[in-house]
Design a protein around this motif. Structure first.
Motif, PDB file in Angstrom:
ATOM      1  N   ARG A 307       0.834  -1.207   0.000  1.00 51.18           N
ATOM      2  CA  ARG A 307       0.000   0.000   0.000  1.00 51.18           C
ATOM      3  C   ARG A 307       0.863   1.248   0.000  1.00 51.18           C
ATOM      4  NH1 ARG A 307      -1.544   4.111   2.712  1.00 51.18           N
ATOM      5  NH2 ARG A 307       0.020   3.589   4.293  1.00 51.18           N
ATOM      6  N   ALA A 308       1.903   1.278   0.839  1.00 48.10           N
ATOM      7  CA  ALA A 308       2.768   2.451   0.929  1.00 48.10           C
ATOM      8  C   ALA A 308       3.448   2.739  -0.405  1.00 48.10           C
ATOM      9  CB  ALA A 308       3.808   2.246   2.035  1.00 48.10           C
ATOM     10  N   VAL A 309       3.900   1.691  -1.085  1.00 46.31           N
ATOM     11  CA  VAL A 309       4.555   1.881  -2.383  1.00 46.31           C
ATOM     12  C   VAL A 309       3.560   2.441  -3.402  1.00 46.31           C
ATOM     13  CG1 VAL A 309       5.594   0.681  -4.341  1.00 46.31           C
ATOM     14  CG2 VAL A 309       6.327   0.136  -1.997  1.00 46.31           C
ATOM     15  N   ALA A 310       2.353   1.872  -3.432  1.00 44.39           N
ATOM     16  CA  ALA A 310       1.353   2.319  -4.402  1.00 44.39           C
ATOM     17  C   ALA A 310       0.967   3.774  -4.180  1.00 44.39           C
ATOM     18  CB  ALA A 310       0.118   1.426  -4.321  1.00 44.39           C
ATOM     19  N   VAL A 311       0.860   4.171  -2.923  1.00 42.64           N
ATOM     20  CA  VAL A 311       0.494   5.556  -2.613  1.00 42.64           C
ATOM     21  C   VAL A 311       1.643   6.497  -2.953  1.00 42.64           C
ATOM     22  CG1 VAL A 311      -0.072   7.156  -0.741  1.00 42.64           C
ATOM     23  CG2 VAL A 311      -1.200   4.920  -0.866  1.00 42.64           C
ATOM     24  N   GLN A 312       2.842   6.127  -2.545  1.00 42.07           N
ATOM     25  CA  GLN A 312       4.002   6.988  -2.795  1.00 42.07           C
ATOM     26  C   GLN A 312       4.278   7.137  -4.286  1.00 42.07           C
ATOM     27  OE1 GLN A 312       7.591   5.654  -0.901  1.00 42.07           O
ATOM     28  NE2 GLN A 312       8.738   7.496  -1.395  1.00 42.07           N
ATOM     29  N   ALA A 313       4.086   6.071  -5.037  1.00 37.36           N
ATOM     30  CA  ALA A 313       4.336   6.111  -6.478  1.00 37.36           C
ATOM     31  C   ALA A 313       3.151   6.675  -7.263  1.00 37.36           C
ATOM     32  CB  ALA A 313       4.661   4.710  -6.987  1.00 37.36           C
ATOM     33  N   ARG A 314       2.094   7.074  -6.550  1.00 33.28           N
ATOM     34  CA  ARG A 314       0.902   7.648  -7.176  1.00 33.28           C
ATOM     35  C   ARG A 314       0.341   6.725  -8.254  1.00 33.28           C
ATOM     36  NH1 ARG A 314      -0.645  12.709  -6.857  1.00 33.28           N
ATOM     37  NH2 ARG A 314      -1.164  12.755  -9.096  1.00 33.28           N
ATOM     38  N   LEU A 315       0.149   5.468  -7.857  1.00 33.22           N
ATOM     39  CA  LEU A 315      -0.389   4.503  -8.808  1.00 33.22           C
ATOM     40  C   LEU A 315      -1.912   4.553  -8.852  1.00 33.22           C
ATOM     41  CD1 LEU A 315       1.938   1.425  -8.100  1.00 33.22           C
ATOM     42  CD2 LEU A 315       2.166   3.202  -9.853  1.00 33.22           C
ATOM     43  N   VAL A 316      -2.547   4.718  -7.691  1.00 32.31           N
ATOM     44  CA  VAL A 316      -4.008   4.789  -7.608  1.00 32.31           C
ATOM     45  C   VAL A 316      -4.382   5.675  -6.420  1.00 32.31           C
ATOM     46  CG1 VAL A 316      -4.484   2.497  -8.599  1.00 32.31           C
ATOM     47  CG2 VAL A 316      -4.134   2.731  -6.127  1.00 32.31           C
ATOM     48  N   ASP A 317      -5.621   6.085  -6.402  1.00 35.69           N
ATOM     49  CA  ASP A 317      -6.192   6.709  -5.212  1.00 35.69           C
ATOM     50  C   ASP A 317      -6.634   5.568  -4.308  1.00 35.69           C
ATOM     51  OD1 ASP A 317      -7.321   8.337  -3.345  1.00 35.69           O
ATOM     52  OD2 ASP A 317      -9.079   8.885  -4.546  1.00 35.69           O
ATOM     53  N   TRP A 318      -5.830   5.250  -3.306  1.00 40.59           N
ATOM     54  CA  TRP A 318      -6.040   4.036  -2.511  1.00 40.59           C
ATOM     55  C   TRP A 318      -7.330   4.140  -1.694  1.00 40.59           C
ATOM     56  CZ3 TRP A 318      -2.788  -0.185  -2.776  1.00 40.59           C
ATOM     57  CH2 TRP A 318      -3.085  -1.238  -1.911  1.00 40.59           C
ATOM     58  N   PRO A 319      -8.193   3.123  -1.734  1.00 41.22           N
ATOM     59  CA  PRO A 319      -9.459   3.183  -1.001  1.00 41.22           C
ATOM     60  C   PRO A 319      -9.256   3.014   0.504  1.00 41.22           C
ATOM     61  CG  PRO A 319      -9.196   1.028  -2.004  1.00 41.22           C
ATOM     62  CD  PRO A 319      -8.044   1.866  -2.490  1.00 41.22           C
ATOM     63  N   GLY A 320     -10.211   3.512   1.267  1.00 38.93           N
ATOM     64  CA  GLY A 320     -10.101   3.439   2.714  1.00 38.93           C
ATOM     65  C   GLY A 320     -10.659   2.167   3.322  1.00 38.93           C
ATOM     66  N   GLU A 321     -11.346   1.349   2.543  1.00 40.76           N
ATOM     67  CA  GLU A 321     -11.959   0.139   3.072  1.00 40.76           C
ATOM     68  C   GLU A 321     -10.884  -0.837   3.569  1.00 40.76           C
ATOM     69  OE1 GLU A 321     -12.869   1.785   0.579  1.00 40.76           O
ATOM     70  OE2 GLU A 321     -15.055   1.868   0.378  1.00 40.76           O
ATOM     71  N   PRO A 322     -11.068  -1.389   4.765  1.00 37.95           N
ATOM     72  CA  PRO A 322     -10.051  -2.274   5.338  1.00 37.95           C
ATOM     73  C   PRO A 322     -10.136  -3.696   4.780  1.00 37.95           C
ATOM     74  CG  PRO A 322     -11.902  -2.087   6.847  1.00 37.95           C
ATOM     75  CD  PRO A 322     -12.202  -1.169   5.679  1.00 37.95           C
ATOM     76  N   VAL A 323      -9.112  -4.467   5.101  1.00 40.85           N
ATOM     77  CA  VAL A 323      -9.065  -5.889   4.776  1.00 40.85           C
ATOM     78  C   VAL A 323      -8.803  -6.652   6.065  1.00 40.85           C
ATOM     79  CG1 VAL A 323      -7.912  -7.710   3.463  1.00 40.85           C
ATOM     80  CG2 VAL A 323      -8.167  -5.439   2.465  1.00 40.85           C
ATOM     81  N   ARG A 324      -9.591  -7.668   6.322  1.00 36.68           N
ATOM     82  CA  ARG A 324      -9.353  -8.549   7.477  1.00 36.68           C
ATOM     83  C   ARG A 324      -8.501  -9.727   7.025  1.00 36.68           C
ATOM     84  NH1 ARG A 324     -14.142 -10.878  10.545  1.00 36.68           N
ATOM     85  NH2 ARG A 324     -12.452 -11.379  11.971  1.00 36.68           N
ATOM     86  N   PHE A 325      -7.461 -10.039   7.801  1.00 34.12           N
ATOM     87  CA  PHE A 325      -6.596 -11.165   7.498  1.00 34.12           C
ATOM     88  C   PHE A 325      -6.973 -12.318   8.418  1.00 34.12           C
ATOM     89  CE2 PHE A 325      -4.452  -7.440   6.022  1.00 34.12           C
ATOM     90  CZ  PHE A 325      -3.859  -7.832   4.835  1.00 34.12           C
ATOM     91  N   LEU A 326      -7.409 -13.425   7.823  1.00 35.47           N
ATOM     92  CA  LEU A 326      -7.935 -14.549   8.586  1.00 35.47           C
ATOM     93  C   LEU A 326      -7.195 -15.832   8.203  1.00 35.47           C
ATOM     94  CD1 LEU A 326     -11.745 -13.810   8.076  1.00 35.47           C
ATOM     95  CD2 LEU A 326     -10.401 -13.302  10.116  1.00 35.47           C
ATOM     96  N   SER A 327      -6.674 -16.517   9.202  1.00 36.63           N
ATOM     97  CA  SER A 327      -6.090 -17.827   8.915  1.00 36.63           C
ATOM     98  C   SER A 327      -7.227 -18.829   8.728  1.00 36.63           C
ATOM     99  CB  SER A 327      -5.175 -18.270  10.063  1.00 36.63           C
ATOM    100  OG  SER A 327      -5.905 -18.407  11.267  1.00 36.63           O
ATOM    101  N   ILE A 328      -7.031 -19.763   7.824  1.00 36.08           N
ATOM    102  CA  ILE A 328      -8.071 -20.748   7.512  1.00 36.08           C
ATOM    103  C   ILE A 328      -8.289 -21.646   8.715  1.00 36.08           C
ATOM    104  CG2 ILE A 328      -8.666 -22.684   6.007  1.00 36.08           C
ATOM    105  CD1 ILE A 328      -6.919 -21.300   3.857  1.00 36.08           C
ATOM    106  N   ALA A 329      -9.528 -21.724   9.168  1.00 42.81           N
ATOM    107  CA  ALA A 329      -9.844 -22.527  10.350  1.00 42.81           C
ATOM    108  C   ALA A 329      -9.491 -23.990  10.096  1.00 42.81           C
ATOM    109  CB  ALA A 329     -11.324 -22.396  10.697  1.00 42.81           C
ATOM    110  N   PRO A 330      -8.962 -24.686  11.112  1.00 45.81           N
ATOM    111  CA  PRO A 330      -8.582 -26.091  10.914  1.00 45.81           C
ATOM    112  C   PRO A 330      -9.713 -26.949  10.367  1.00 45.81           C
ATOM    113  CG  PRO A 330      -7.730 -25.275  13.008  1.00 45.81           C
ATOM    114  CD  PRO A 330      -8.609 -24.198  12.463  1.00 45.81           C
ATOM    115  N   MET A 331     -10.946 -26.653  10.796  1.00 46.98           N
ATOM    116  CA  MET A 331     -12.058 -27.485  10.335  1.00 46.98           C
ATOM    117  C   MET A 331     -12.391 -27.239   8.870  1.00 46.98           C
ATOM    118  SD  MET A 331     -15.155 -25.635   9.967  1.00 46.98           S
ATOM    119  CE  MET A 331     -15.613 -23.918  10.224  1.00 46.98           C
ATOM    120  N   GLU A 332     -11.833 -26.159   8.270  1.00 46.24           N
ATOM    121  CA  GLU A 332     -12.087 -25.855   6.863  1.00 46.24           C
ATOM    122  C   GLU A 332     -10.912 -26.237   5.961  1.00 46.24           C
ATOM    123  OE1 GLU A 332     -12.731 -21.681   7.077  1.00 46.24           O
ATOM    124  OE2 GLU A 332     -14.814 -21.846   7.730  1.00 46.24           O
TER     125      GLU A 332
END
Length: 568
Positions: A307-332
């Motif tokens: 994200r920092a590289v994309a913003v600094q290099a002016r590649l896109v107008d980075w959106p504010g929506e977050p991303v949740r990072f989830l490890s795959i549950a053992p049962m899945e």
């Protein structure tokens, strides 16, 4: 002279038609509707019986006839594009309904859909809502009849497809028998009705797995060819490519890309270490990985780096929506191995309060050191940054899917969303997959990829080209199943098991293997054209933001607007 009253009536008639179109589509594909965030049909499974297919075919023809009766005059650009995309989708579904690659002949289609029906409601949920649990009960109780329909319809199938269905059914038995009830108990969501329904689903999958092993596996057939006509449908009605770009054209183009990618990989490897071949160096990528203590933190850290590289290099107008990072549950975990769930799930476009999620393999610290090392080597630094953090959860699919939520083209808001294993609207494949590939190219342009990361991405581009060659070659008869598997093993460098897995996937999804190359090539061509047109006035970020604002529609439509050419 244009009649304002007539044009207004046409626009209103089309909006009403499109409302009815979506209502019919969500009713026909209730599992995809759930993934999209439309919850009206969360309790239902699709009717894939012969009579259900007949009714759907009749409905498609009626929808096309009523659409064609609406004058195109007076439609806005977004409405015009929705009209083109909706008609193309209907024509593709008309072919797919009777083809052997879906419910009419593919056992893995049925097993993956039955699993996805519940996964769409519960996957990644911390505490599923009472509505989701209630809907999951209804769907689990409907699984026996759904799988019985499969057994009634399928008289024979390719052995590799049946073997995949067996693996999926076995994984489903474990999931519904013990995995899901155990997870509900651990999270405090245990309810007798849910557990009872889970056992009904487990019994149904167990019975189905026995039938797959003892009956369908003995009724084996060869891998069907979709044929040039079918591939042309995907190219021209899905990707909306010009008539000159037929399957033969793309076979030649992809083969040339394969040769070029192979040469690039060799040259990069020679520059890194002239004594080692490219395959040896690619294997060395696994040597650099996070240790167990910082494994989970490596994913958001890599995302922030991208994200920092994309913003600094002016590649896109980075959106504010977050991303949740989830490890795959053992049962899945077994389900993820048997079904190609996407690792990135954007916020459902029809669900205002949804959140994007990135799923990554869990590292169980209770495993022996050797097993932990295997997971760490597979999920190495290169894969975390390039695949998880850039291609999926960052500049690639995440940025694209967030932008698509705000496009005026209604199908463009939805088409990038993947259902259980594929996108409901084929027209979203090229932009979603192509932009994800292009996003890593942008990072390479920004100069942030080390030589080894450039090597990893060159290996990925080789695989993309091979995938397109395999798609066209296998489904037109130019290449055999065995020849494609050997190409993946010998020319791309995949291990034999992965080469076979990829070949099976290509054989089951005609047209999909070309999408990444089609999309990336289209974006590159459009960028060059606008760069040449604008000269020193060209603004890369403005180009990307404008391009993404059109949503998940074929690149040809976006190019038509950005180049001020009629898209009709």
């Amino acid at each position: 002279m244009t009649d304002p009253a007539r044009t207004a009536a046409s626009a209103a008639a089309f909006d009403a038609w499109l409302d009815g179109f979506f209502a019919d589509v969500f009713r026909r594909f209730p599992i995809d509707a759930t993934w999209l965030g439309e919850h009206q049909h969360d309790h239902a499974l699709p009717d894939y019986s012969s009579s259900g297919d007949t009714a759907w075919t009749e409905r498609i023809r009626a929808l096309i006839a009523s659409l064609d009766a609406i004058p195109a005059e007076g439609l806005s650009e977004a409405q015009t594009y929705d009209r083109i995309l909706a008609r193309g989708a209907l024509q593709l579904w008309l072919w797919e309904t009777g083809s052997p690659f879906f419910q009419a002949g593919n056992p893995a289609f049925h097993t993956s859909e039955a699993i996805g029906a519940v996964a769409a409601l519960l996957l990644g949920a911390d505490r599923p809502s009472s509505e989701a649990l209630e809907a999951s009960i209804a769907r689990m109780e409907a699984i026996p009849a759904f799988l019985e329909t499969s057994r009634m319809r399928l008289r024979s199938a390719p052995l590799s497809w049946t073997e995949l269905a067996i693996r999926q059914a076995d994984a489903a038995v474990a999931y519904f028998r013990t995995g899901l009830p155990g997870w509900l108990a651990e999270t405090g969501n245990e309810q007798p009705d849910v557990v009872a329904a889970s056992q009904i689903a487990a019994d149904a999958f167990e019975e189905h797995a026995t039938w797959l092993r003892n009956v369908l596996a003995e009724r084996r057939t060869g891998i069907p060819e979709a044929g040039s006509d079918a591939l042309s449908r995907y190219l021209h009605q899905g990707h909306l490519l010009p008539a000159t770009q037929d399957p033969a054209w793309w076979f030649d183009y992809a083969h040339a890309e394969l040769i070029e990618a192979t040469q690039e990989l060799r040259e990069l490897a020679r520059a890194i270490d002239w004594r080692a071949g490219s395959r040896t160096l690619v294997q060395r990528l696994s040597d650099t990985h996070p240790d167990a203590e910082r494994y989970d933190a490596a994913f958001p850290d890599a995302w922030e780096q991208g994200r920092a590289v994309a913003v600094q290099a002016r590649l896109v107008d980075w959106p504010g929506e977050p991303v949740r990072f989830l490890s795959i549950a053992p049962m899945e975990a077994d389900l993820w191995q048997a079904i190609r769930f996407p690792v990135y799930r954007g916020a459902p476009p029809l669900q205002p309060d949804g959140t994007a999620r990135l799923f990554y393999p869990a590292l169980d610290r209770s495993l022996p050191d050797a097993d932990q090392q295997r997971i760490l080597r597979q999920t190495n630094d290169a894969r975390i940054l390039l695949d998880y953090a850039i291609r999926n959860a960052g500049l690639g699919r995440h940025v694209q899917s967030v932008a698509a939520r705000h496009t005026p083209t209604r199908i463009g808001r939805l088409a990038a969303t993947v259902g259980t294993t594929r996108r409901l609207f084929f027209s979203g494949n090229a932009i979603s997959d192509g932009w994800a590939c292009y996003a890593v190219e942008l990072m390479e342009e920004a100069g942030v990829l080390t030589p080894m990361l450039r090597l990893a991405e060159a290996q990925r581009r080789l695989q993309i080209a091979a995938q397109a060659v395999a798609d066209v070659g296998l489904h037109t008869g130019e290449l055999t199943f065995v020849r494609v598997a050997r190409m993946y093993r010998d020319e791309v460098g995949l291990p034999s098991s992965q080469a076979m897995e990829q070949t099976v996937w290509i054989s089951m999804h005609p047209g999909a293997g070309m999408a990444e190359l089609v999309g990336a090539a289209g974006i590159d061509e459009l960028r060059r054209t606008i760069e040449d047109r604008d000269g020193p006035r060209f603004d890369l970020r403005a180009f990307h933001d404008t391009f993404l604002s059109y949503g998940a529609i074929p690149v040809t439509l976006t190019a038509a607007s950005m180049l001020n050419v009629s898209g009709s």
